[in-house]
Design a protein around this motif. Structure first.
Motif, PDB file in Angstrom:
ATOM      1  N   UNK A  93      34.808  44.524  29.385  1.00 45.87           N
ATOM      2  CA  UNK A  93      33.841  44.796  30.451  1.00 45.87           C
ATOM      3  C   UNK A  93      34.042  43.838  31.622  1.00 45.87           C
ATOM      4  N   UNK A  94      34.240  42.568  31.313  1.00 46.56           N
ATOM      5  CA  UNK A  94      34.358  41.564  32.367  1.00 46.56           C
ATOM      6  C   UNK A  94      35.645  41.740  33.180  1.00 46.56           C
ATOM      7  N   UNK A  95      36.760  42.035  32.499  1.00 43.78           N
ATOM      8  CA  UNK A  95      38.008  42.183  33.242  1.00 43.78           C
ATOM      9  C   UNK A  95      38.002  43.458  34.082  1.00 43.78           C
ATOM     10  N   UNK A  96      37.363  44.519  33.592  1.00 44.52           N
ATOM     11  CA  UNK A  96      37.256  45.755  34.385  1.00 44.52           C
ATOM     12  C   UNK A  96      36.435  45.506  35.649  1.00 44.52           C
ATOM     13  N   UNK A  97      35.319  44.808  35.506  1.00 45.76           N
ATOM     14  CA  UNK A  97      34.484  44.503  36.660  1.00 45.76           C
ATOM     15  C   UNK A  97      35.231  43.626  37.658  1.00 45.76           C
ATOM     16  N   UNK A  98      36.007  42.680  37.137  1.00 45.62           N
ATOM     17  CA  UNK A  98      36.767  41.788  38.013  1.00 45.62           C
ATOM     18  C   UNK A  98      37.804  42.579  38.806  1.00 45.62           C
ATOM     19  N   UNK A  99      38.513  43.478  38.130  1.00 38.12           N
ATOM     20  CA  UNK A  99      39.538  44.269  38.809  1.00 38.12           C
ATOM     21  C   UNK A  99      38.944  45.146  39.905  1.00 38.12           C
ATOM     22  N   UNK A 100      37.814  45.748  39.615  1.00 40.43           N
ATOM     23  CA  UNK A 100      37.153  46.606  40.615  1.00 40.43           C
ATOM     24  C   UNK A 100      36.676  45.775  41.795  1.00 40.43           C
ATOM     25  N   UNK A 101      36.077  44.608  41.502  1.00 45.57           N
ATOM     26  CA  UNK A 101      35.561  43.743  42.554  1.00 45.57           C
ATOM     27  C   UNK A 101      36.678  43.207  43.441  1.00 45.57           C
ATOM     28  N   UNK A 102      37.813  42.857  42.838  1.00 45.44           N
ATOM     29  CA  UNK A 102      38.892  42.233  43.601  1.00 45.44           C
ATOM     30  C   UNK A 102      39.841  43.239  44.260  1.00 45.44           C
ATOM     31  N   UNK A 103      39.552  44.526  44.078  1.00 49.43           N
ATOM     32  CA  UNK A 103      40.346  45.569  44.746  1.00 49.43           C
ATOM     33  C   UNK A 103      39.442  46.461  45.596  1.00 49.43           C
ATOM     34  N   UNK A 104      38.733  45.863  46.555  1.00 57.19           N
ATOM     35  CA  UNK A 104      37.830  46.664  47.396  1.00 57.19           C
ATOM     36  C   UNK A 104      38.584  47.670  48.264  1.00 57.19           C
ATOM     37  N   UNK A 105      39.887  47.434  48.471  1.00 54.06           N
ATOM     38  CA  UNK A 105      40.703  48.362  49.247  1.00 54.06           C
ATOM     39  C   UNK A 105      41.048  49.612  48.436  1.00 54.06           C
ATOM     40  N   UNK A 106      40.817  49.549  47.116  1.00 55.98           N
ATOM     41  CA  UNK A 106      41.047  50.704  46.246  1.00 55.98           C
ATOM     42  C   UNK A 106      39.727  51.340  45.823  1.00 55.98           C
ATOM     43  N   UNK A 107      38.762  50.486  45.437  1.00 59.18           N
ATOM     44  CA  UNK A 107      37.492  50.981  44.914  1.00 59.18           C
ATOM     45  C   UNK A 107      36.348  50.869  45.919  1.00 59.18           C
ATOM     46  N   UNK A 108      36.644  50.438  47.133  1.00 63.15           N
ATOM     47  CA  UNK A 108      35.615  50.292  48.162  1.00 63.15           C
ATOM     48  C   UNK A 108      36.116  50.761  49.508  1.00 63.15           C
ATOM     49  N   UNK A 109      35.496  50.235  50.552  1.00 59.77           N
ATOM     50  CA  UNK A 109      35.817  50.682  51.910  1.00 59.77           C
ATOM     51  C   UNK A 109      36.697  49.707  52.683  1.00 59.77           C
ATOM     52  N   UNK A 110      37.067  48.592  52.046  1.00 63.41           N
ATOM     53  CA  UNK A 110      37.878  47.591  52.729  1.00 63.41           C
ATOM     54  C   UNK A 110      39.284  48.134  52.973  1.00 63.41           C
ATOM     55  N   UNK A 111      39.844  47.828  54.137  1.00 60.85           N
ATOM     56  CA  UNK A 111      41.188  48.283  54.484  1.00 60.85           C
ATOM     57  C   UNK A 111      42.188  47.155  54.244  1.00 60.85           C
ATOM     58  N   UNK A 112      43.222  47.446  53.490  1.00 57.41           N
ATOM     59  CA  UNK A 112      44.298  46.475  53.227  1.00 57.41           C
ATOM     60  C   UNK A 112      45.577  47.271  52.985  1.00 57.41           C
ATOM     61  N   UNK A 113      46.431  47.316  53.999  1.00 58.67           N
ATOM     62  CA  UNK A 113      47.640  48.132  53.921  1.00 58.67           C
ATOM     63  C   UNK A 113      48.877  47.351  53.500  1.00 58.67           C
ATOM     64  N   UNK A 114      48.765  46.016  53.481  1.00 59.96           N
ATOM     65  CA  UNK A 114      49.919  45.199  53.125  1.00 59.96           C
ATOM     66  C   UNK A 114      49.571  44.254  51.978  1.00 59.96           C
ATOM     67  N   UNK A 115      50.610  43.774  51.308  1.00 53.75           N
ATOM     68  CA  UNK A 115      50.402  42.818  50.215  1.00 53.75           C
ATOM     69  C   UNK A 115      49.716  41.556  50.717  1.00 53.75           C
ATOM     70  N   UNK A 116      50.074  41.098  51.920  1.00 51.99           N
ATOM     71  CA  UNK A 116      49.468  39.885  52.483  1.00 51.99           C
ATOM     72  C   UNK A 116      47.967  40.070  52.659  1.00 51.99           C
TER      73      UNK A 116
END
Length: 272
Positions: A93-116
């Motif tokens: 549960x904790x690692x799933x929540x962490x992954x979702x939280x730290x990937x807002x460009x995938x699971x949210x509205x944050x824009x991040x087109x590059x690795x940087x």
């Protein structure tokens, strides 16, 4: 004897049950005695063996070694479940929540087109998560249990994000010369304590230079160690063929055999 249904294929739920049975009444005496501390080194060993499988490109071995690593995770979770602290589901549960939280460009509205951009977001979110209020906090939280080269390189990388870094690789390499000179002065003075410190500074400066050159210091040293063992092996073979024992030869003569070994290996590689 503990009864358990034999199957053609098992799943994670079976692994959880098997570890529970091993740790339970009528289970294995050894498994029941283990603690986090007693199997700490096993966790490190199994992880290293999985990494070895990756280095070898051996997928069958990797499958086996990842199973051993997973067993370690399940075992530690079981110990805490018995203590009423957390269980395997809590870890998932904790690692799933962490992954979702730290990937807002995938699971949210944050824009991040590059690795940087992804890494900048990741670092900012991580600092907020862990209550890191200063750059020093980010350095302090690099695991001290990491191999020293890996830890040094990671600390240097985090210091770089705060602007504390060499301007270029040339400056980083110049620092090696400076630290080497300080070590030589400590050796000349016979200052044992200072020798330890200056040797550490020299190694740290080498890691910083490696980082600036895009070199993984840990892997570079591993490769050099493997190369040394290979040359040592050929050198020993040559001395044995000459009816000699390495330990009985002066270093000057050993160097001659070492150079021959180096030449043989170089020729082998050129013929590949």
């Amino acid at each position: 004897m503990v009864e358990y249904q034999q199957k053609d294929n098992y799943s994670i739920s079976d692994l959880l049950d098997i570890v529970r049975l091993l740790r339970g009444e009528g289970g294995c005496p050894w498994d029941r005695e283990q603690t986090h501390s007693s199997i700490r080194s096993d966790f490190i060993e199994e992880t290293c063996e999985a990494v070895e499988a990756i280095d070898l490109g051996d997928t069958s071995l990797l499958r086996e070694e990842l199973g051993d690593v997973l067993l370690q995770v399940v075992f530690h979770c079981r110990i805490e479940e018995e203590a009423g602290s957390f269980n395997f589901d809590d870890v998932c549960d904790e690692i799933c929540k962490k992954l979702i939280l730290r990937h807002p460009h995938v699971f949210g509205e944050v824009k991040a087109d590059t690795t940087a951009e992804v890494l900048r977001n990741w670092d900012a979110i991580k600092m907020d998560e862990k209550g890191q209020e200063t750059y020093t906090d980010t350095l302090d939280q690099v695991a001290k249990s990491l191999p020293s080269l890996m830890r040094a390189q990671k600390v240097g990388k985090r210091a770089m994000r705060a602007g504390m870094d060499f301007r270029c690789a040339k400056d980083a390499m110049a620092c090696i010369d400076s630290e080497k000179a300080e070590l030589e002065r400590a050796v000349a003075a016979g200052d044992t304590q200072n020798i330890d410190e200056e040797m550490g500074d020299l190694l740290f400066s080498c890691v910083n230079a490696a980082r600036h050159l895009g070199v993984n210091a840990e892997l570079a040293l591993k490769a050099s160690t493997d190369k040394f063992i290979k040359r040592f092996s050929v050198t020993e073979q040559l001395t044995r063929e000459a009816g000699l024992d390495m330990k009985d030869l002066p270093i000057e003569e050993l160097d001659i055999y070492w150079d021959k070994a180096k030449k043989i290996i170089t020729e082998e590689h050129s013929n590949d």
